[in-house]
Design a protein around this motif. Structure first.
Motif, PDB file in Angstrom:
ATOM      1  N   TRP A  23       2.484   4.562  -0.421  1.00 37.84           N
ATOM      2  CA  TRP A  23       1.917   5.611  -1.267  1.00 37.84           C
ATOM      3  C   TRP A  23       2.854   6.060  -2.375  1.00 37.84           C
ATOM      4  CZ3 TRP A  23       0.300   8.500   3.731  1.00 37.84           C
ATOM      5  CH2 TRP A  23       1.421   8.884   4.469  1.00 37.84           C
ATOM      6  N   TYR A  24       4.127   5.818  -2.230  1.00 36.31           N
ATOM      7  CA  TYR A  24       5.025   6.114  -3.363  1.00 36.31           C
ATOM      8  C   TYR A  24       4.761   5.100  -4.481  1.00 36.31           C
ATOM      9  CZ  TYR A  24       7.601   9.289  -0.322  1.00 36.31           C
ATOM     10  OH  TYR A  24       7.947  10.321   0.498  1.00 36.31           O
ATOM     11  N   ARG A  78       0.832  -1.213   0.000  1.00 31.17           N
ATOM     12  CA  ARG A  78       0.000   0.000   0.000  1.00 31.17           C
ATOM     13  C   ARG A  78       0.863   1.258   0.000  1.00 31.17           C
ATOM     14  NH1 ARG A  78      -4.388  -1.988  -1.778  1.00 31.17           N
ATOM     15  NH2 ARG A  78      -5.088   0.163  -1.649  1.00 31.17           N
ATOM     16  N   TYR A 138       4.200   5.553   7.763  1.00 36.94           N
ATOM     17  CA  TYR A 138       3.621   4.210   7.723  1.00 36.94           C
ATOM     18  C   TYR A 138       4.606   3.169   7.177  1.00 36.94           C
ATOM     19  CZ  TYR A 138      -0.810   6.734   8.351  1.00 36.94           C
ATOM     20  OH  TYR A 138      -1.826   7.540   8.834  1.00 36.94           O
ATOM     21  N   TRP A 197      -5.717   0.185   7.782  1.00 43.95           N
ATOM     22  CA  TRP A 197      -4.615  -0.766   7.834  1.00 43.95           C
ATOM     23  C   TRP A 197      -3.998  -0.768   9.217  1.00 43.95           C
ATOM     24  CZ3 TRP A 197      -4.145  -3.991   3.914  1.00 43.95           C
ATOM     25  CH2 TRP A 197      -4.693  -3.605   2.677  1.00 43.95           C
TER      26      TRP A 197
END
Lengths: 325, 207, 714
Positions: A121-122, A119, A146, A235
């Motif tokens: 985000w990059y 997951r 995260y 998450w």
């Protein structure tokens, strides 16, 4: 989504024949909760999508002398509700039940949970699995609250699998099938921390389908503890799954696996060692938690996750200790 | 288009005509597909696309046909290709629940299901419920909506939840409705609405 | 009839419809999925638009090539918004748009638009004022009294850092519209908080007379202050429509764009010192604050908030420009930030002085504009939250789960916006009420109908309401909690005016003067002799040859005539438990005492308050726009890592609607904003009380809480 050919095989044999030896050509569709988003974001642009949901042999949970066999198409909902799993692999049952969205539990499959992409985000914004820019990862100095606290790169995302830590702690085996035939890998070797942009975070080959999971029979106590901020769909920030074989009141052997803290579920031999030979008390559990995070190397923003991982290990151990073996 | 057949078994190569006709994605579908298929495609594989394919859905008990790419989601099929707009497109990534419909008796996110993959499974949208169905009515009674954009999804999530928990406690409701988000802040009303709907639906069954 | 008619509200005891909790009139349509939002519209030949957005925090477009996209079959129009040479100041800025026959084609076609950028340096995080450099613009220092002296003489001084991040509106229905531009005529179906004024904002951009722009909207899926203007997308949609030969174009932002560019609430950070006495009396305030709402900088929160008569103050503020999507109005602009900064500092001062913060808020109420009201509300909130029983000083909490209580206060002007209602009584007895307003989910439809029915002595079902069309008498923009005051006053006036005409028509038959009549329970009757009456329908039959009476009621903000008021006040108490090992904060209970004036529909009013609180809890615990220094991008333009509270995350909510004669006499007061203001303040204070330490930065995530507990604050 880019256009693709949609194939609907009825057997594993047929399905593997539709795959490719190269990543990116074909994708396997089960619950769809991850793949469809990946395709919408053009992170996956398969030429063919192989829907495996009509393959009957991938369904069902059976308890045999060899252990519990869980088909790849078993949904999180089925897994969470299964009495045999609840009775002998509570850590797995709880991990599935903890997913706070009924819709995701209805749709998401065991195979999909293990094969889902990170997951990070990059990654999700198109910077690649390792988020490399000019030969350097964007993550250590970027928005990494995260991200991973274990492993020293180059992958800093965290494995998103809910079931992985429990399966590793339970010593599960994962069956993978290609046109050449089946092979079995230990759950512990199924997850890998990719060394470069073109590798994957799982040991599955592009021409293989994950068909089932086998949990060996054993008399163990097990628990999974998740630190999740929201009680609605969210998450976990850190999880710990533990499996204990007891001798009387003391731990004869232990497995402690952390989730959402590294590019793969993080098997902590240090924590297992710390608790082995001891009775589980608040103090010994705390010590095991500390041992689990002794080698953590947090990034600029996520030192808090070290605390969460430590607490998760402690609480998972205390939770497991409460169970009847 | 009113075909009621499943995607036909076809030789994958013939589908390339559709792809050209569609005019998009052609760059990406290169020789690789052909080569691979020449090696691996089993004769019996049931395939559709790339390019528009006939799709028949069972919506609210009726067969409904459309023609769409295999990449079209159930949500886009419902909203754009057909005219079932109760399910809303909010996150389009399976995180908010506004697109919740029932499929094969379970609540699912329509944004994360391919329409072509929904064939053969009964789909129930909010349009399949009467306007004054007990769940919607309970939402009205408890003012469990403001802007209302999340509400159809909430109602369908409630239907799915009550199918599994016909006699829920308040705690069950809090645990069982975690797949849907509301921005206006109507959760207090929703909690009560779900409890009332449970009561009324059981009453209906008994009566 | 030369005198101004008596528009005043009927006395509380005489009301039959007003003050009753009717179910919202559009409830069943919405809850059954039948309500058509403009984003649900599907019309013949309609095209779907999609955007190319800038992937960089700051860049110059060096070239743009749309030829491949234009060739895609199904693409009907391509429009370049940012041609080569354009400097783009934030991630998500619109670069080009396409319209195609299906949404799928449009989404794929934008990937064929080739844009080259020269990436430029960006600045995206304003939390550290020291790093802002030339991006900060200081407002001049403001001093009242003698803060220097007051701080020197103080018995206790608190000194804290506080920050509340940028959050996004996250409307579930994204921004956009369906729009059709043919020749000099434009038809639009937007999602807007301002049906009447929408066309007037768009007209100059299209160079089309506003009179030629027709606007219709039945439902809107959330706005919260971010949907007043047509936004750039309406103009782009119109251009695409025109380029495509006048076909209607549906242009709605996708979720990434919605979260990135459609609106956000500016941040606010501050270093704040409070001086005072050991008994909790505050004597001085000093604040150095900074804020950003995007490239244009950020406004100055009104400090000190509510307690704005603290005698000795020194205020400095810096507005910081960042490369990020622009801010929009948000439920009580700047007030939420101001309440957070002020109440946090007061709580810290109370701890420093060794006082119960409830006493400190109470003792210093003289600094507020409405001391009695706040004192009453503080006492009520203390009672409902069991403050005396549950509150303990910061250092007296032990164990892993620690409970804490905290206070937040609010104030909001409200009032009623200018608007016009038209009420028509037909000779068959049917009634139509019309206004070009909108119902955001606040209950505007329901309360307008209630006011009309009450005024005419009819039942709810006897009044037909038409809204959502700019050809109707003008409505106001639904912002600033001014709608209910405006529409109820205008409706009341229209009703009274129309009734006056009906009395004139009916009076001869009853042999009395029109002034002697009243409309009650479906009758027109003589006030002094109820036996002399006629039914509503019989009275309407007396309407002259025109067959109808149609009267308007105009509300003027500056002339409330006792119908509405501003100046709402409220006090809120959060009761939380913090797991000090994980930093997880759970709301046990949230208590709100809200001044609410004359309440037309208690259920809907309460829904407004509860909704504001839930939204506030969501912002206090979860919400934060996360900007990445490395890429200049928003990292959570979604509903996955941009976290919204779910049904189990909000604890229990206790609302005390302060419905009392004394408040009722002030007239109608809007409730959209006031109860939304103090929540972050209350939650932050409760956490500080629970763990014995100030967590400086919102939201109260495990990261921020553990950073505070483990001493990792910068």
């Amino acid at each position: 989504m880019q256009s693709f050919e949609y194939a609907n095989p009825a057997t594993v044999q047929e399905a593997v024949g539709l795959l490719s030896a190269k990543w990116g050509e074909a994708d396997v569709l089960a619950g769809g909760t991850d793949l469809i988003s990946l395709m919408k974001d053009h992170l996956h642009t398969p030429k063919r999508v192989v829907n495996i949901k009509n393959i009957k042999e991938l369904e069902g949970i059976q308890k045999t002398a060899a252990g519990i066999r869980i088909g790849a198409l078993v949904t999180m909902d089925e897994l969470a509700k299964n009495a045999d799993v609840k009775a002998s692999a509570k850590s797995l049952s709880d991990a599935a039940a903890a997913i706070p969205s009924p819709q995701i539990r209805h749709m998401g499959t065991v195979g999909g949970d293990l094969c889902q992409r990170p997951r990070c985000w990059y990654y999700r914004q198109g910077f690649g699995l390792l988020a490399m820019k000019d030969g350097k990862s964007l993550v250590p100095d970027g928005a990494n609250q995260y991200h991973a606290i274990f492993g020293s790169g180059p992958a800093y995302f965290v494995s998103a699998s809910s079931l992985g830590p429990a399966l590793i702690a339970l010593g599960a085996k994962i069956k993978l099938v290609s046109a050449k035939g089946p092979r079995e890998v230990a759950a512990a070797s199924f997850f890998v921390s990719p060394a470069n942009e073109t590798s994957r975070e799982i040991a599955l080959h592009p021409d293989e389908i994950l068909t089932e999971i086998l949990i060996p029979p054993a008399t163990v106590k097990s628990a999974t503890y998740e630190v999740r901020q929201k009680e609605a769909l969210d998450w976990p920030l850190a999880t710990a799954s533990v499996t204990l074989t007891m001798r009387g009141n003391t731990v004869a052997s232990a497995k402690v696996v952390l989730g959402h803290v590294a590019a793969k579920p993080w098997d902590s031999a240090e924590a297992a060692k710390a608790i082995t030979g001891k009775a589980i008390t608040a103090d010994t559990a705390e010590a095991a938690g500390k041992a689990a995070v002794a080698s953590a190397s947090p990034l600029s923003q996520n030192a808090y996750k070290v605390t969460l991982a430590r607490v998760a290990v402690k609480r998972a151990l205390l939770e497991a200790a409460k169970q009847k073996a | 288009m009113s075909s009621t057949k499943d995607p036909k078994t076809k030789n994958a190569v013939s589908r390339r005509g559709f792809l050209g006709g569609m005019g998009i994605g052609t760059g990406a579908v290169g020789a690789g597909l052909l080569e691979r298929e020449a090696i691996a495609s089993p004769a019996a594989a049931t395939v559709a696309g790339p390019g528009a394919a006939p799709i028949t859905l069972n919506i609210n008990g009726k067969p409904v046909s459309l023609t769409a790419e295999p990449s079209v989601t159930l949500l886009d099929a419902l909203r754009n290709h057909l005219d079932y707009t109760g399910a809303k497109k909010v996150c389009d990534r399976g995180t908010c629940g506004a697109c919740t419909v029932m499929m094969a008796g379970k609540s699912v996110y329509a944004c994360s299901v391919l329409a072509i993959d929904a064939q053969g499974k009964p789909i129930e949208t909010i349009e399949g419920l009467p306007v004054d169905n007990p769940i919607s009515t309970a939402f009205v009674n408890h003012d469990a909506q403001q802007c209302g954009y999340c509400t159809p999804g909430m109602v369908m999530a409630t239907k799915g939840f009550l199918a599994e928990h016909p006699n829920p406690t308040l705690e069950d409701v809090k645990n069982g409705m975690g797949g849907n988000l509301c921005r206006c802040g109507t959760y207090m009303g929703i909690r009560q609405a779900v409890l009332e709907a449970a009561k009324n639906m059981k009453g209906a069954k008994n009566g | 009839m030369a005198n101004t008619p008596d528009y005043s509200w009927p006395p509380m005891a005489d009301r039959k419809i007003i003050g009753k909790s009717f179910k919202r009139l559009d409830g069943q349509a919405k809850a059954s999925g039948r309500a058509k939002y403009t984003s649900d519209l599907k019309m013949k030949d309609m095209l779907y638009a999609a955007y190319v957005l800038c992937p960089h925090g700051h860049a110059r477009v060096t070239s743009i090539d749309t030829s491949a996209a234009e060739k895609v079959k199904g693409v009907q129009a391509v429009h370049v918004i940012a041609p080569a040479g354009t400097e783009v100041q934030w991630h998500g800025k619109e670069i080009a748009a396409v319209a195609a026959t299906t949404e799928e084609i449009a989404r794929e076609a934008i990937r064929m638009v080739k844009v080259d950028y020269e990436v430029m340096p960006h600045f995206v995080n304003e939390q550290d004022l020291g790093k802002a450099g030339s991006r900060g613009k200081a407002a001049g220092e403001k001093v009242t009294g003698d803060p220097e002296k007051a701080f020197q003489e103080a018995e206790a001084v608190s000194d804290g850092v506080y920050g509340i991040p940028v959050i996004t509106h996250s409307c579930l229905e994204p921004h956009g519209c369906v729009i059709q531009w043919q020749g000099d005529q434009v038809m639009a179906w937007p999602s807007t908080q301002f049906v009447t004024g929408w066309a007037n904002t768009l007209a100059p951009n299209l160079k089309v007379p506003a009179a030629n722009i027709k606007v219709k909207m039945d439902y809107i899926g959330g706005g919260f202050g971010s949907k007043f203007s047509p936004g750039a997308w309406a103009e782009v949609g119109a251009i695409l429509s025109q380029k495509a030969g006048g076909r209607p174009v549906k242009i709605y932002l996708d979720r990434v764009a919605e979260q990135t560019i459609a609106g956000n609430r500016p941040s606010a950070f501050g270093k704040i010192k409070i001086a005072g006495k050991k008994d909790g009396t505050i004597t001085a305030w000093q604040s150095d604050t900074w804020a950003s709402g995007g490239f244009a900088g950020g406004g100055q929160p009104p400090l000190p908030y509510v307690y704005n008569n603290i005698p000795n103050t020194r205020l400095n503020h810096t507005s910081i420009s960042v490369n990020a999507g622009p801010s929009q109005a948000w439920r009580a602009p700047n007030n939420q930030q101001a309440s957070f900064l002020t109440c946090s500092a007061i709580e810290d001062f109370a701890a420093k002085a060794g006082c119960d913060p409830m006493d400190v808020f109470n003792k210093n109420a003289g600094y507020t504009p409405r001391a009695e009201q706040y004192q009453y509300q503080l006492a009520k909130a203390a009672e409902l939250s069991e403050w005396k029983k549950l509150w303990k000083p910061r250092d007296q909490r032990t164990g892993t789960m620690r409970r804490g209580l905290g206070i937040g206060v609010n104030a909001w002007a409200g009032n009623g916006h200018g608007c016009t209602a038209r009420l028509t009584i037909n000779s068959d007895g049917s009634v139509v009420l019309e206004m070009g307003t909108q119902d955001l989910g606040t209950g505007t439809r329901t309360i307008m109908t209630q006011v009309a029915a009450e005024t005419l002595g009819l039942q709810m079902g006897q009044v037909k309401l038409v809204i959502g069309d700019n050809s109707l008498p003008p409505g106001g923009s639904s912002g600033g909690s001014t709608t209910v005051g405006g529409v109820s006053a205008a409706t009341r006036k229209a009703g009274v005016n129309a009734l006056g005409k009906l009395y004139e028509a009916a009076a001869p038959a009853l042999g009395v003067q029109p002034e002697e009549l009243e409309a009650v329970d479906g009758q027109i009757r003589v006030k002094s002799n109820h036996a002399k009456n006629m039914t509503w329908v019989a009275a309407c039959k007396k309407i002259g040859p025109a067959g109808k009476i149609s009267e308007t009621g105009v509300n003027e903000t500056r002339n409330p005539m006792g119908l509405f008021s501003g100046g709402a006040a409220g006090v809120q108490v959060a009761d939380v438990s913090v797991d000090i090992e994980t930093g997880l904060v759970k709301i046990n209970r949230f208590v709100a005492v809200q001044d609410c004036g004359l309440v037309i529909n208690p259920k809907l009013a309460e829904s407004q308050v509860i909704g504001a609180i839930i939204m506030g809890i969501s912002t206090a615990l979860y919400e934060e726009r996360i900007m990445d220094n490395a890429t200049g991008r928003m990292m959570n333009p979604d509903l996955e890592f941009y976290k919204l509270a779910g049904i189990k995350d909000i604890g229990d909510i206790v609302v005390h609607m302060d419905i009392r004669e004394v408040n009722d006499k002030r007239g109608v007061i809007g409730l959209g904003e006031p109860p939304a203001i103090g929540i972050c303040a209350a939650v932050g204070n409760a956490v500080a009380n629970a763990i014995g330490k100030r967590v400086p930065y919102m939201p109260m995530t495990p990261m921020h809480v553990l950073n505070a507990l483990e001493g990792r604050n910068a």
